[in-house]
Design an enzyme around this catalytic site. Structure first.
Site, PDB file in Angstrom:
ATOM      1  N   ASP A 193       8.223  52.565  73.484  1.00 54.45           N
ATOM      2  CA  ASP A 193       8.378  51.534  74.519  1.00 54.45           C
ATOM      3  C   ASP A 193       8.184  52.101  75.918  1.00 54.45           C
ATOM      4  OD1 ASP A 193       9.107  49.979  72.393  1.00 54.45           O
ATOM      5  OD2 ASP A 193      11.258  50.173  72.737  1.00 54.45           O
ATOM      6  N   HIS A 219       3.353  46.271  73.245  1.00 51.98           N
ATOM      7  CA  HIS A 219       3.537  47.550  73.944  1.00 51.98           C
ATOM      8  C   HIS A 219       2.560  47.714  75.114  1.00 51.98           C
ATOM      9  CE1 HIS A 219       6.560  49.187  71.106  1.00 51.98           C
ATOM     10  NE2 HIS A 219       6.109  48.151  70.432  1.00 51.98           N
TER      11      HIS A 219
HETATM   12  C1  LIG Z   1      11.591  52.197  70.064  1.00 52.80           C
HETATM   13  C2  LIG Z   1      10.630  51.752  69.009  1.00 52.80           C
HETATM   14  N1  LIG Z   1      10.265  52.617  68.057  1.00 52.80           N
HETATM   15  C3  LIG Z   1       9.398  52.278  67.091  1.00 52.80           C
HETATM   16  C4  LIG Z   1       8.837  51.020  67.054  1.00 52.80           C
HETATM   17  C5  LIG Z   1       7.878  50.672  65.952  1.00 52.80           C
HETATM   18  O1  LIG Z   1       6.573  50.460  66.401  1.00 52.80           O
HETATM   19  P1  LIG Z   1       5.552  49.617  65.504  1.00 52.80           P
HETATM   20  O2  LIG Z   1       5.902  48.186  65.680  1.00 52.80           O
HETATM   21  O3  LIG Z   1       4.211  49.949  66.034  1.00 52.80           O
HETATM   22  O4  LIG Z   1       5.755  50.062  64.099  1.00 52.80           O
HETATM   23  C6  LIG Z   1       9.187  50.081  68.015  1.00 52.80           C
HETATM   24  C7  LIG Z   1       8.603  48.738  67.972  1.00 52.80           C
HETATM   25  O5  LIG Z   1       8.628  47.953  68.869  1.00 52.80           O
HETATM   26  C8  LIG Z   1      10.110  50.461  69.012  1.00 52.80           C
HETATM   27  O6  LIG Z   1      10.489  49.588  69.962  1.00 52.80           O
END
Ligand SMILES: Cc1ncc(COP(=O)(O)O)c(C=O)c1O
Length: 433
Positions: A193, A219
């Site tokens: 984030d 994002h």
């Molecule tokens: C802090 C954090 N880590 C990991 C993720 C996972 O990302 P993804 O949705 O691309 O799997 C998110 C998703 O928003 C997140 O906010």
């Protein structure tokens, strides 16, 4: 028409019609204002069309270029593309379990410190590999754990600190890094984030053994689905690549053979000498790679990254100003940048000082077409998925529970302008007052 002419025609057509294909005006009060979203234009359509007419399909020239350019932005040496931020966390964690790390390899029963307030897949992979989460609280204004909270949670079994920069606001990863180094603890920074956020002029992610990033449309930049694992450490990068690419020992990119120059010379495991290195597996791995379509979109987005970050900062500051001018700091805990850092805001987080009003306020906002989100899982230990998981909570999670019960966030993403933010502020005023 020759193939080349047709290619060029299609690419020009995509570029020149991006306004028709990609734009959508959001009119406050009439259209829903999503808390997050993508901003795409001519370059995205152009690169996506190039990737389509290439018909390469798997990782290729666009992903190579992205993997070269992306770590440079962070000041890191290595960056691997994966298919999501969650996969990035999984890859980083899995790499740290490799037997090639000897005594330092993570093992079931080892403790991992992480804030209870966060996203499930920051800590999910550690649980899947049998590690024991030790959940710490966060600060109410920054939504981040402090180095003191982490230090107090360390035991002789602590082998990893894995935590996210909350909603683009950095925790003091520089200090956490010093602490971890002094105790021989691995440190993974989840920067999903927080692309563009800085601590003392350095990009977040450079302090940990690994940094992870997400390119989901919410994002800072998007590939649709996508993520990255970054590190300065050559060995860790190779281990991460192995887990990403089926667990194989070979590190040739798709379509390439004999990068090691010894393809038929290896003697590993109980395999016969000279067994093709392409088919030697040193880990129980996955396939978490991206396609070149995803990477082409990401590459186009990368060209706009600085503009996106500035706009997020500008929007965050503007909304804060509006809410303060309306006197709402009386009723709301407004977000605060962690001292010594420059956030790259993901959303605008608000905690209602008065308990028990969140549901009513959020429902009013949604009804007036202002999108809201919670701080992800709130308190992870209260989630059904964590029932029966072996974890510990060394100190009471007061602020985490406050955020779970009374916090929410609204959008400041680059597709929004003062026109939208004025509306969001007045709707927050009506909903809260
Ligand atoms: C802090 C954090 N880590 C990991 C993720 C996972 O990302 P993804 O949705 O691309 O799997 C998110 C998703 O928003 C997140 O906010």
């Amino acid at each position: 028409m020759s193939e080349q002419e047709l290619r060029e025609k299609l690419i020009i057509l995509a570029r020149e019609n991006s306004d028709v294909l990609g734009s959508r005006q959001i009119v406050p009060g009439k259209d829903y204002i999503p808390p997050s979203g993508k901003v795409v234009g001519a370059r995205e359509f152009e690169y996506l069309m190039q990737a389509s007419v290439d018909m390469w399909l798997t990782a290729g020239r666009f992903s190579d270029e992205f993997e070269k350019r992306f770590p440079e932005i962070w000041g890191l040496k290595h960056g691997l593309l994966v298919n999501s931020g969650s996969s990035a966390n999984l890859t980083a964690l899995a790499a740290l379990t490799s037997s090639k790390l000897g005594d330092r390899a993570l093992k079931p029963g080892d403790e991992v410190i992480t804030p209870a307030c966060g996203f499930p897949t920051t800590i999910g992979p550690a649980v899947q590999y049998g590690l024991k989460p030790v959940f710490v609280d966060v600060d109410l204004e920054t939504q981040n754990a402090t180095v003191e909270m982490i230090e107090r949670a360390i035991t002789p079994k602590t082998k990893l600190v894995m935590m996210a920069h909350a909603l683009g606001n950095p925790f003091r990863a520089d200090k956490v890094s010093e602490l971890c180094k002094s105790k021989g603890i691995w440190f993974v920074e989840d920067c999903c984030d927080a692309l563009g956020a800085e601590i003392g002029g350095k990009h977040v992610g450079v302090f940990g053994d690994f940094a992870t990033c997400s390119f989901y449309p919410a994002h800072h930049i998007t590939m649709g689905e996508g993520g990255a694992v970054l590190t300065n450490n050559y060995q860790l990068n190779k281990l991460a690549m192995s887990f990403r690419d089926w667990g194989r020992d070979c590190y040739c990119p798709p379509g390439v053979s004999d990068s090691c120059g010894a393809r038929y010379c290896w003697k590993l495991g109980d395999l016969p000498k000279g067994y093709d290195h392409k088919y030697i597996y040193s880990h129980i791995g996955y396939n978490l790679k991206v396609t070149d379509f995803q990477a082409s979109l990401g590459l186009a987005q990368l060209e706009r990254l600085n503009g996106f970050i500035s706009k997020r900062r500008e929007n965050h500051a503007y909304l804060e100003k509006c809410l303060k001018e309306l006197g709402l700091d009386e009723e709301l805990v407004l977000p605060k940048a962690t001292a010594g850092t420059a956030p790259s805001w993901f959303g605008f987080f608000i905690t209602l000082k008065q308990p028990g009003r969140r549901l009513e306020v959020v429902q009013k906002l949604e009804k007036s077409l202002v999108g809201t989100r919670l701080l992800f899982a709130g308190n992870l230990t209260k989630q059904p998925a964590f029932r029966g998981v072996d974890y510990s909570i060394p100190e009471v999670l007061t602020n985490t529970d406050k955020i779970m019960n009374d916090g929410f966030w609204v959008g400041i993403w680059p597709g929004l302008s003062t026109y939208h933010l004025d509306y969001i502020a007045t709707q927050i005023f009506s909903a809260v007052r």
